[in-house]
Structure formats: structure tokens, C-alpha cells
Write an enzyme that holds these catalytic residues in place. Structure first.
Site, short mmCIF file in Angstrom:
data_model
loop_
_atom_site.label_atom_id
_atom_site.label_comp_id
_atom_site.label_asym_id
_atom_site.label_seq_id
_atom_site.Cartn_x
_atom_site.Cartn_y
_atom_site.Cartn_z
N CYS A 6 38.47 48.61 33.85
CA CYS A 6 38.29 47.13 34.37
C CYS A 6 39.66 46.60 34.87
O CYS A 6 39.85 45.63 35.87
CB CYS A 6 37.70 46.13 33.69
SG CYS A 6 38.62 45.74 32.14
N CYS B 226 26.48 45.12 33.21
CA CYS B 226 27.40 46.44 33.40
C CYS B 226 27.22 47.38 32.30
O CYS B 226 28.26 48.23 32.14
CB CYS B 226 28.76 46.27 33.61
SG CYS B 226 28.96 45.00 35.29
N CYS C 110 29.86 43.28 29.67
CA CYS C 110 28.93 42.51 30.10
C CYS C 110 27.60 43.15 30.25
O CYS C 110 27.53 44.14 30.33
CB CYS C 110 29.45 42.05 31.48
SG CYS C 110 31.02 41.01 31.70
N CYS D 82 35.02 41.67 40.60
CA CYS D 82 34.37 40.60 39.70
C CYS D 82 35.16 40.71 38.34
O CYS D 82 35.37 39.67 37.70
CB CYS D 82 33.07 41.35 39.42
SG CYS D 82 32.02 40.21 38.46
N CYS D 83 35.51 42.00 37.98
CA CYS D 83 36.51 42.06 36.66
C CYS D 83 37.79 41.25 36.87
O CYS D 83 38.40 40.72 35.79
CB CYS D 83 36.95 43.53 36.34
SG CYS D 83 35.57 44.51 35.97
#
Length: 233
Positions: free
Chosen positions: A221, A196, A193, A110-111
Site C-alpha cells: 500500500c 480488501c 481493510c 485509497c491507501c
């Protein structure tokens, strides 16, 4: 070292960076450290550009700060980079909208989509970038250098606030009345985010609220490698 001495050192560092790397850019995530650097750059009158990564899942408070920064520093606009829509759609199709909770690999994927690919575009063609990293932020940042070669991105990386303490940062922000993210006043020392990031308790590590379901050793990340190769600027 006093804050005044650290401030002088940071100012000297920024002046030297701007002189040697006219195309340098500040990575502004709108954290407290990045707000210090933003204010310093403007006060010093340095021609240092800035960019930010909008992952599409930032807290509302971060967007509020983005607007305040635009109004406070009109001479130094921040270029915003977004993830590629097709890549986000593909990730969600494969893993679900919150698939990053399922494993470290899925979170890093996702990162990759929301942060690393936009970062590559933000840094393309540049010889250097500036970050607000500090050593005391995380176990993964203890060996960083103020000036280091970022082999992953192929350019020089500078962290002028590396030896600043959290108190140094906040003393500066308050003294200069620099705008900051409202979440900091709600015990969010490190903000990424929204899904997170959480508030931390008294005594917890400042990065404890980031990816709190993972071990401290994996809490990066990919924007900042643990030990970039040192090379003269």
C-alpha cells in the site's frame, strides 16, 4: 535458529532501539506479528509508544481486538490516527465508495488517503519506527533489513521479527496467551481493510488474501517500500 534464540535477539534489538531512539514508535496494525511486539515491549518494560491507523473500513474483529489490547495493556496505550474526512469524501466523489477495485492506481489512491497521510502524521518529528514485517510474508519483502533507513518517511525503520517464521509467531502468541484477531482462526493470515481482505485456501501465500484481484508484485500500500535504503541505525 531456535525460537528462544530469535526471542533473545528480538529483545536485544528492542532494548537497543529504545536506548538509541527515545522517540521511537511501534506501528501496530493488530496483526499477529504486531501483537508479539506489543507483548514483548510490555514484558521488557520498554518506553516505546505505539500507534495504529484506523482507515474507517476495518473489520469488526479488528475493533474488538483494539478494545482487548487496551484492556490487556493499560500501561501502553495505542494512539489511533484517522484519515482526513475531506480527503475521504473527495476520493469517494471521484471514484465511488469501492473504486479501489477498478485499478491498482485507484486502490493505491485509497491507501494514500486512508493510510499514508495518517502515517505521515503518526511519524512526524520521530527518528525511528518499528514494524512487524517478516521476510516470508511477501515477495516484496525478501530484501528488507532489520534496520534500514526509510527514505520515504525520513527516519530509521526497524523490523525485529524479520527472520521469524509464521510458526514462531504463533508459538509465542499461544505460549504467552496473547490476544489476537479472531479472523486468524478463519484462515485470514494477513488482515487489512475489510473490503480488501479475504480468507485464503490451504497452500496459498500468506498475503494472497490481501488485494487478491492484483498481481503479487503490486501488493503493497506504500506503508512499506520494497527495498528501503540500508543505513546504520
Amino acid at each position: 535458529m531456535s525460537l528462544e534464540a530469535k526471542l533473545d535477539a528480538a529483545a536485544a534489538c528492542l532494548r537497543a532501539i529504545a536506548a538509541e531512539h527515545p522517540d521511537v514508535v511501534l506501528a501496530n496494525s493488530y496483526g499477529a506479528e504486531d501483537m508479539v511486539l506489543t507483548d514483548l515491549i510490555v514484558r521488557l518494560g520498554l518506553p516505546i509508544a505505539a500507534f495504529s491507523l484506523d482507515t474507517g473500513r476495518l473489520p469488526a474483529e479488528t475493533y474488538d481486538l483494539m478494545q482487548r489490547v487496551e484492556e490487556r495493556y493499560p500501561s501502553h496505550p495505542v494512539t489511533v490516527y484517522f484519515p482526513q474526512a475531506a480527503a475521504v469524501e473527495h476520493y469517494v466523489k471521484l471514484h465511488g465508495i469501492n473504486g479501489f477495485y477498478q485499478s491498482v492506481d485507484q486502490r493505491k489512491s485509497c491507501c494514500q488517503v486512508r493510510k499514508l497521510e495518517p502515517l505521515r502524521r503518526a511519524l512526524a518529528g520521530r527518528s525511528a519506527w518499528i514494524t512487524g514485517l517478516r521476510r516470508e510474508q511477501s515477495p516484496t519483502r525478501q530484501d528488507l533489513q532489520v534496520s534500514a533507513y526509510d527514505a520515504d518517511n525520513g527516519l530509521q525503520k526497524f523490523s525485529p521479527l524479520l527472520d521469524w517464521s509464521e510458526r514462531d509467531v504463533w508459538d509465542y502468541l499461544r505460549a504467552q496467551e496473547v490476544p489476537y484477531n479472531a479472523l486468524h482462526d478463519r484462515h485470514y493470515p494477513s488482515i487489512g481493510c475489510a473490503p480488501c481482505t479475504r480468507a485464503i485456501s490451504v497452500g496459498e501465500d500468506v498475503r494472497a488474501g490481501r488485494w487478491w484481484w492484483e498481481n503479487p508484485e503490486s501488493k503493497e500500500c506504500g506503508l512499506h517500500q520494497a527495498s528501503p535504503l540500508k543505513r546504520p541505525a
